[in-house]
Design a protein around this motif. Structure first.
Motif, PDB file in Angstrom:
ATOM      1  N   PHE A  75       0.833  -1.208   0.000  1.00 58.03           N
ATOM      2  CA  PHE A  75       0.000   0.000   0.000  1.00 58.03           C
ATOM      3  C   PHE A  75       0.863   1.253   0.000  1.00 58.03           C
ATOM      4  CE2 PHE A  75      -2.225   3.429   2.138  1.00 58.03           C
ATOM      5  CZ  PHE A  75      -3.467   3.420   1.526  1.00 58.03           C
ATOM      6  N   GLU A  76       1.878   1.261   0.860  1.00 56.89           N
ATOM      7  CA  GLU A  76       2.739   2.431   0.984  1.00 56.89           C
ATOM      8  C   GLU A  76       3.411   2.781  -0.338  1.00 56.89           C
ATOM      9  OE1 GLU A  76       5.695   3.472   4.458  1.00 56.89           O
ATOM     10  OE2 GLU A  76       6.733   2.205   2.990  1.00 56.89           O
ATOM     11  N   LYS A  77       3.809   1.748  -1.085  1.00 55.98           N
ATOM     12  CA  LYS A  77       4.490   1.990  -2.357  1.00 55.98           C
ATOM     13  C   LYS A  77       3.518   2.206  -3.518  1.00 55.98           C
ATOM     14  CE  LYS A  77       8.423  -0.237  -3.170  1.00 55.98           C
ATOM     15  NZ  LYS A  77       9.438  -1.317  -3.356  1.00 55.98           N
ATOM     16  N   GLY A  78       2.223   2.051  -3.268  1.00 56.07           N
ATOM     17  CA  GLY A  78       1.241   2.267  -4.337  1.00 56.07           C
ATOM     18  C   GLY A  78       1.360   1.274  -5.464  1.00 56.07           C
ATOM     19  N   LEU A  79       1.717   0.037  -5.115  1.00 51.12           N
ATOM     20  CA  LEU A  79       1.908  -0.982  -6.137  1.00 51.12           C
ATOM     21  C   LEU A  79       0.577  -1.549  -6.618  1.00 51.12           C
ATOM     22  CD1 LEU A  79       4.830  -2.935  -4.423  1.00 51.12           C
ATOM     23  CD2 LEU A  79       5.021  -1.338  -6.335  1.00 51.12           C
ATOM     24  N   THR A  80       0.490  -1.837  -7.901  1.00 49.32           N
ATOM     25  CA  THR A  80      -0.673  -2.545  -8.426  1.00 49.32           C
ATOM     26  C   THR A  80      -0.336  -4.032  -8.477  1.00 49.32           C
ATOM     27  OG1 THR A  80       0.070  -2.240 -10.719  1.00 49.32           O
ATOM     28  CG2 THR A  80      -1.442  -0.601  -9.808  1.00 49.32           C
ATOM     29  N   LEU A  81      -1.372  -4.847  -8.391  1.00 51.52           N
ATOM     30  CA  LEU A  81      -1.167  -6.293  -8.343  1.00 51.52           C
ATOM     31  C   LEU A  81      -2.237  -6.969  -9.188  1.00 51.52           C
ATOM     32  CD1 LEU A  81      -0.362  -8.279  -5.114  1.00 51.52           C
ATOM     33  CD2 LEU A  81      -2.089  -9.112  -6.682  1.00 51.52           C
ATOM     34  N   GLY A  82      -1.789  -7.740 -10.164  1.00 49.71           N
ATOM     35  CA  GLY A  82      -2.717  -8.481 -11.025  1.00 49.71           C
ATOM     36  C   GLY A  82      -2.492  -9.967 -10.872  1.00 49.71           C
ATOM     37  N   THR A  83      -3.568 -10.720 -10.736  1.00 47.86           N
ATOM     38  CA  THR A  83      -3.438 -12.152 -10.518  1.00 47.86           C
ATOM     39  C   THR A  83      -4.377 -12.924 -11.434  1.00 47.86           C
ATOM     40  OG1 THR A  83      -5.200 -12.325  -8.868  1.00 47.86           O
ATOM     41  CG2 THR A  83      -3.026 -11.707  -8.069  1.00 47.86           C
ATOM     42  N   GLY A  84      -4.205 -14.226 -11.420  1.00 39.76           N
ATOM     43  CA  GLY A  84      -5.190 -15.099 -12.053  1.00 39.76           C
ATOM     44  C   GLY A  84      -4.684 -15.839 -13.257  1.00 39.76           C
ATOM     45  N   GLN A  85      -5.456 -16.877 -13.574  1.00 37.15           N
ATOM     46  CA  GLN A  85      -5.160 -17.704 -14.738  1.00 37.15           C
ATOM     47  C   GLN A  85      -5.141 -16.882 -16.018  1.00 37.15           C
ATOM     48  OE1 GLN A  85      -7.589 -21.080 -15.892  1.00 37.15           O
ATOM     49  NE2 GLN A  85      -7.210 -22.025 -13.907  1.00 37.15           N
ATOM     50  N   CYS A  86      -4.389 -17.372 -16.968  1.00 41.19           N
ATOM     51  CA  CYS A  86      -4.275 -16.694 -18.263  1.00 41.19           C
ATOM     52  C   CYS A  86      -5.533 -16.883 -19.106  1.00 41.19           C
ATOM     53  CB  CYS A  86      -3.067 -17.247 -19.008  1.00 41.19           C
ATOM     54  SG  CYS A  86      -2.917 -16.664 -20.703  1.00 41.19           S
ATOM     55  N   ASN A  87      -6.022 -15.797 -19.673  1.00 38.12           N
ATOM     56  CA  ASN A  87      -7.098 -15.859 -20.670  1.00 38.12           C
ATOM     57  C   ASN A  87      -6.455 -16.186 -22.022  1.00 38.12           C
ATOM     58  OD1 ASN A  87      -9.119 -14.796 -18.733  1.00 38.12           O
ATOM     59  ND2 ASN A  87      -7.904 -12.930 -18.910  1.00 38.12           N
ATOM     60  N   VAL A  88      -6.209 -17.465 -22.247  1.00 40.68           N
ATOM     61  CA  VAL A  88      -5.417 -17.895 -23.403  1.00 40.68           C
ATOM     62  C   VAL A  88      -5.995 -17.360 -24.709  1.00 40.68           C
ATOM     63  CG1 VAL A  88      -4.596 -19.897 -24.715  1.00 40.68           C
ATOM     64  CG2 VAL A  88      -4.570 -19.954 -22.218  1.00 40.68           C
ATOM     65  N   LYS A  89      -7.308 -17.346 -24.816  1.00 45.75           N
ATOM     66  CA  LYS A  89      -7.949 -16.903 -26.059  1.00 45.75           C
ATOM     67  C   LYS A  89      -7.628 -15.447 -26.401  1.00 45.75           C
ATOM     68  CE  LYS A  89     -10.749 -18.365 -28.334  1.00 45.75           C
ATOM     69  NZ  LYS A  89     -10.699 -18.939 -29.692  1.00 45.75           N
ATOM     70  N   THR A  90      -7.268 -14.656 -25.405  1.00 42.24           N
ATOM     71  CA  THR A  90      -6.942 -13.253 -25.647  1.00 42.24           C
ATOM     72  C   THR A  90      -5.642 -13.116 -26.435  1.00 42.24           C
ATOM     73  OG1 THR A  90      -8.067 -12.581 -23.613  1.00 42.24           O
ATOM     74  CG2 THR A  90      -6.453 -11.044 -24.506  1.00 42.24           C
ATOM     75  N   TYR A  91      -4.757 -14.087 -26.284  1.00 41.93           N
ATOM     76  CA  TYR A  91      -3.411 -13.960 -26.836  1.00 41.93           C
ATOM     77  C   TYR A  91      -3.041 -14.970 -27.912  1.00 41.93           C
ATOM     78  CZ  TYR A  91      -3.073 -11.834 -22.128  1.00 41.93           C
ATOM     79  OH  TYR A  91      -3.285 -11.105 -20.992  1.00 41.93           O
ATOM     80  N   ASN A  92      -3.656 -16.166 -27.920  1.00 43.35           N
ATOM     81  CA  ASN A  92      -3.022 -17.275 -28.647  1.00 43.35           C
ATOM     82  C   ASN A  92      -2.950 -17.088 -30.158  1.00 43.35           C
ATOM     83  OD1 ASN A  92      -5.756 -17.840 -29.133  1.00 43.35           O
ATOM     84  ND2 ASN A  92      -5.641 -19.963 -28.416  1.00 43.35           N
ATOM     85  N   ARG A  93      -3.946 -16.452 -30.769  1.00 42.93           N
ATOM     86  CA  ARG A  93      -3.879 -16.303 -32.227  1.00 42.93           C
ATOM     87  C   ARG A  93      -2.774 -15.328 -32.622  1.00 42.93           C
ATOM     88  NH1 ARG A  93      -8.333 -16.288 -34.617  1.00 42.93           N
ATOM     89  NH2 ARG A  93      -9.491 -17.043 -32.805  1.00 42.93           N
ATOM     90  N   TYR A  94      -2.527 -14.326 -31.785  1.00 42.71           N
ATOM     91  CA  TYR A  94      -1.476 -13.352 -32.105  1.00 42.71           C
ATOM     92  C   TYR A  94      -0.089 -13.961 -31.870  1.00 42.71           C
ATOM     93  CZ  TYR A  94      -5.639 -10.511 -31.826  1.00 42.71           C
ATOM     94  OH  TYR A  94      -6.909 -10.024 -32.020  1.00 42.71           O
ATOM     95  N   LEU A  95       0.033 -14.754 -30.820  1.00 35.92           N
ATOM     96  CA  LEU A  95       1.302 -15.435 -30.567  1.00 35.92           C
ATOM     97  C   LEU A  95       1.556 -16.495 -31.640  1.00 35.92           C
ATOM     98  CD1 LEU A  95       1.200 -15.775 -26.677  1.00 35.92           C
ATOM     99  CD2 LEU A  95       2.167 -13.946 -28.084  1.00 35.92           C
ATOM    100  N   ARG A  96       0.483 -17.147 -32.108  1.00 38.70           N
ATOM    101  CA  ARG A  96       0.617 -18.075 -33.249  1.00 38.70           C
ATOM    102  C   ARG A  96       1.221 -17.357 -34.447  1.00 38.70           C
ATOM    103  NH1 ARG A  96      -4.870 -19.140 -36.243  1.00 38.70           N
ATOM    104  NH2 ARG A  96      -4.443 -16.931 -36.608  1.00 38.70           N
ATOM    105  N   ASP A  97       0.725 -16.169 -34.729  1.00 38.46           N
ATOM    106  CA  ASP A  97       1.193 -15.443 -35.900  1.00 38.46           C
ATOM    107  C   ASP A  97       2.625 -14.932 -35.731  1.00 38.46           C
ATOM    108  OD1 ASP A  97      -1.247 -16.010 -37.000  1.00 38.46           O
ATOM    109  OD2 ASP A  97      -2.089 -14.005 -36.735  1.00 38.46           O
ATOM    110  N   LEU A  98       3.027 -14.638 -34.476  1.00 34.62           N
ATOM    111  CA  LEU A  98       4.424 -14.296 -34.231  1.00 34.62           C
ATOM    112  C   LEU A  98       5.328 -15.484 -34.551  1.00 34.62           C
ATOM    113  CD1 LEU A  98       4.390 -12.258 -30.873  1.00 34.62           C
ATOM    114  CD2 LEU A  98       5.043 -11.414 -33.133  1.00 34.62           C
TER     115      LEU A  98
END
Length: 381
Positions: A316-339
């Motif tokens: 809290f003191e450092k004002g850090l953001t924190l993101g957690t959780g399983q990967c939403n594979v569908k959000t990324y996989n077609r673009y990573l495929r094309d890479l």
């Protein structure tokens, strides 16, 4: 008298530290939206080791395998985008494509598949895994990603099921922007993919923390700065290299089985504490590393119930953001495929072994013990 059901070979969990190849019933089309895939490559994941070691509620008889690709063998009557013979890879987290979270791109949190989110993993849906000759894929038009025909990039495409998108997701969760510095704790397959993703996305410096020499060497090979935490405190090492300056973003690719410097004493909060120390004020933490709501093998009663203490006051003191959780594979996989197709990305540098399915029991043992440089194992039925 009905004909006996067709069978196939599959990797079945027997008890902690023991899996076996068994003859099981071959999957069938159960819904018009299903397809049956003849598996060509299925991966052993670090998450599989949690079940293998008895550190989950997995029951004997479960078929392992949530990182699967192959050739479409049969299609249900409701499938419109896929056809027999298509080469496909599936996200590790099965999703319906129709609920609120799926519509918002959060397929890892599909409420229709709830209380679970995947196949071949404990508490993650009712779907048998794909460390087998065949696998049933529900909601197939949504879940199966079509790949170019043939066998090119087989190792790379197999990693689209989980670890490449998950590594990318860890960097995304941290709030990373090009030009920033990143530290990744854990140089297992997901950690290396997070580091690789940070490099691909234009990080200025990427520090990778681990104690296994082979892993740290792989991190160095892709242009990262290896930090061996068995030699000295990782945060102190990084701050010394940076003249006391903290990093912009941090990724936890270790999860609840983090250890102290000796690699033997479990300390579930070790990485979280280190990240809060080493990331600059108003920086961000991405936590794709697995944390579970219950752990039968936890080092203390609180961790057994999924409770972990860490310095929230400092967060809290450092004002850090924190993101957690399983990967939403569908959000990324077609673009990573094309890479991968374009030659811009080759994630298969993490693959250490290609083995027949029959060698899965031995491979699990060696991967669990980190024997013979086992880092990422691909099985071929």
């Amino acid at each position: 008298m009905a004909a006996p059901a067709a069978t196939m070979k599959a990797v079945v969990y027997d008890k902690p530290f023991e899996v076996a190849i068994r003859q099981v019933e071959k999957p069938q089309i159960l819904h018009p939206d299903d397809i049956i895939v003849k598996v060509t490559t299925t991966c052993i994941c670090g998450s599989d080791l949690h079940m293998y070691e008895g550190r989950t509620a997995a029951q004997p008889g479960i078929i392992f395998g949530h990182e699967n690709m192959g050739i479409v063998d049969r299609v249900g009557s409701g499938v419109t985008l896929l056809k027999v013979g298509d080469r496909v890879v599936m996200p590790f987290n099965v999703a319906c494509g129709r609920c609120l979270n799926c519509e918002e791109g959060k397929s890892a949190f599909c409420t229709h598949v709830n209380p679970g989110f995947a196949g071949g993993y404990v508490a993650m849906g009712p779907y048998p895994g794909g460390q087998a000759e065949y696998v049933r894929v529900p909601f197939a038009d949504f879940n199966a990603l079509i790949l170019p025909p043939g066998t090119e990039h087989e190792e790379d495409f197999a990693l689209l099921a989980d670890i490449f998108p998950t590594g990318w997701h860890g960097v995304e969760l941290s709030g990373f922007r090009p030009g920033e510095s990143v530290v990744v704790f854990g140089a297992g397959p997901v950690g290396l993919m997070a580091a690789y993703s940070a490099v691909l996305r234009g990080a200025s410096d990427v520090y990778v923390v681990d104690r296994v020499v082979e892993r740290l060497n792989k991190a160095k090979d892709i242009g990262c700065i290896p930090i061996d935490f068995s030699k000295a405190d990782a945060v102190d090492q990084i701050l010394k290299l940076r003249g006391g300056k903290e990093v912009d973003r941090g990724v936890d690719a270790v999860g609840y089985q983090a250890t102290s410097g000796d690699g033997k004493t479990e300390q579930p909060n070790a990485v979280l504490e280190a990240l809060i120390r080493v990331v600059r004020p108003t920086g961000g933490l991405g936590i794709p590393g697995l944390y579970v709501p219950s752990d039968p093998g936890a080092p203390d009663s609180a961790a057994a119930k999924g409770y972990i203490s860490f310095p929230f006051g400092k967060l809290f003191e450092k004002g850090l953001t924190l993101g957690t959780g399983q990967c939403n594979v569908k959000t990324y996989n077609r673009y990573l495929r094309d890479l991968i197709i374009s030659g811009r990305a080759k994630p298969s540098f993490v693959v250490s072994h290609n083995l027949p399915l029959s060698e899965a029991p031995s491979a699990y043992h060696k991967f669990d013990k980190r024997i013979d440089g086992y880092t990422k194992v691909l099985l071929h039925p």
